[in-house]
Design a protein around this motif. Structure first.
Motif: not given
Length: 276
Positions: A113-116, A217-221
């Motif tokens: 699956x797509x990975x963003x 979706x992986x979110x980085x701060x």
């Protein structure tokens, strides 16, 4: 407005991709890279100067090459749409009513699956460039950054990315990251954050996470501040990189002690194998 790319990787990548408007090439010396840049510049009918601008005088990282270009302008997205598993495609919705269509092609040993990646207020240009480089290496499908409080896509970012900024076509921005994540979740995307301060019930040891059968979706701060609370709240769970050799989740682990670009590289490497 114009800016000056410098270094062989950014200059050659910009000349090859032609993503920007280009004005002048500056090539000094007779290296293989300089010859290749001159050839590409002439094919694009650019003016070629054989001395570097004074603004680069004394710099050791230009490799004898500089290119005068226009800034990169990113398209703003509102959300990612549902992934059509039968047709292997999905849409993204821009700030207006326009749709951007993506065809997903699974590579050998890659996610099904797509990975963003979503970047929340990454202000350091070196970190932003390094994240872009890792994203390209691991075959990430797309990146979205916050419009404000994010490092400009400057020549420093391009240099730190080893030229990936010039060729990474699926790089976008969003004016409202919490809204973007919420809308994408409604369309079936799983959103993983990296907030070590999240409730324990929402924290996953990344080594032990199960297989995922949805687009992600992986979110980085940003370093120091991490994810904003309003962004963290939109994440379904938070991935933690435990330190040490035990690979066991004890206390905080070590995500808070890693450089954000290093942490991004580790998570992308792991998800590109685990996210199947």
């Amino acid at each position: 407005m114009k800016e000056l790319l410098y270094g062989s990787a950014p200059v050659l990548a910009a000349l090859s991709s032609q993503r920007r408007r280009m004005f002048k090439l500056f090539a000094e010396g007779n290296s293989t890279h300089a010859a290749a840049a001159v050839s590409l510049a002439r094919a694009a009918k650019l003016a070629v100067h054989y001395t570097l601008p004074k603004t680069l005088s004394g710099a050791s990282t230009h490799n004898g090459l500089a290119l005068e270009v226009s800034p990169i302008q990113l398209t703003s997205l509102r959300a990612l749409g549902a992934f059509d598993t039968r047709e292997s495609c999905y849409d993204a919705f821009s700030g207006g009513k326009d749709e951007i269509s993506f065809d997903f092609t699974q590579r050998p040993d890659s996610p099904a699956f797509p990975l963003w990646l979503a970047l929340d207020s990454i202000r350091d240009p070196m970190n932003l460039g390094a994240i872009l480089r890792s994203a390209s290496f691991f075959g990430l499908d797309g990146i979205v950054t916050t419009t404000t409080n994010t490092a400009p896509l400057s020549p420093v970012v391009s240099k730190a990315s080893a030229g990936v900024l010039e060729s990474f076509e699926t790089l976008y921005s969003t004016k409202n990251l919490p809204s973007f994540l919420a809308a994408s979740k409604e369309a079936g995307w799983t959103v993983f954050g990296t907030d070590i301060g999240a409730p324990p019930s929402k924290v996953l040891n990344c080594w032990d996470m199960p297989a995922i059968n949805t687009p992600v979706i992986v979110v980085m701060g940003s370093e120091g501040e991490g994810l904003r609370k309003i962004v963290s709240n939109q994440c379904s769970a938070h991935l933690l990189i435990p330190g040490g050799d035990s690979r066991k989740l004890e206390g905080k682990g070590s995500l808070d002690s890693l450089n954000v670009s290093v942490a991004a590289g580790i998570l992308l490497s792991h998800l590109s194998r685990k996210h199947k």
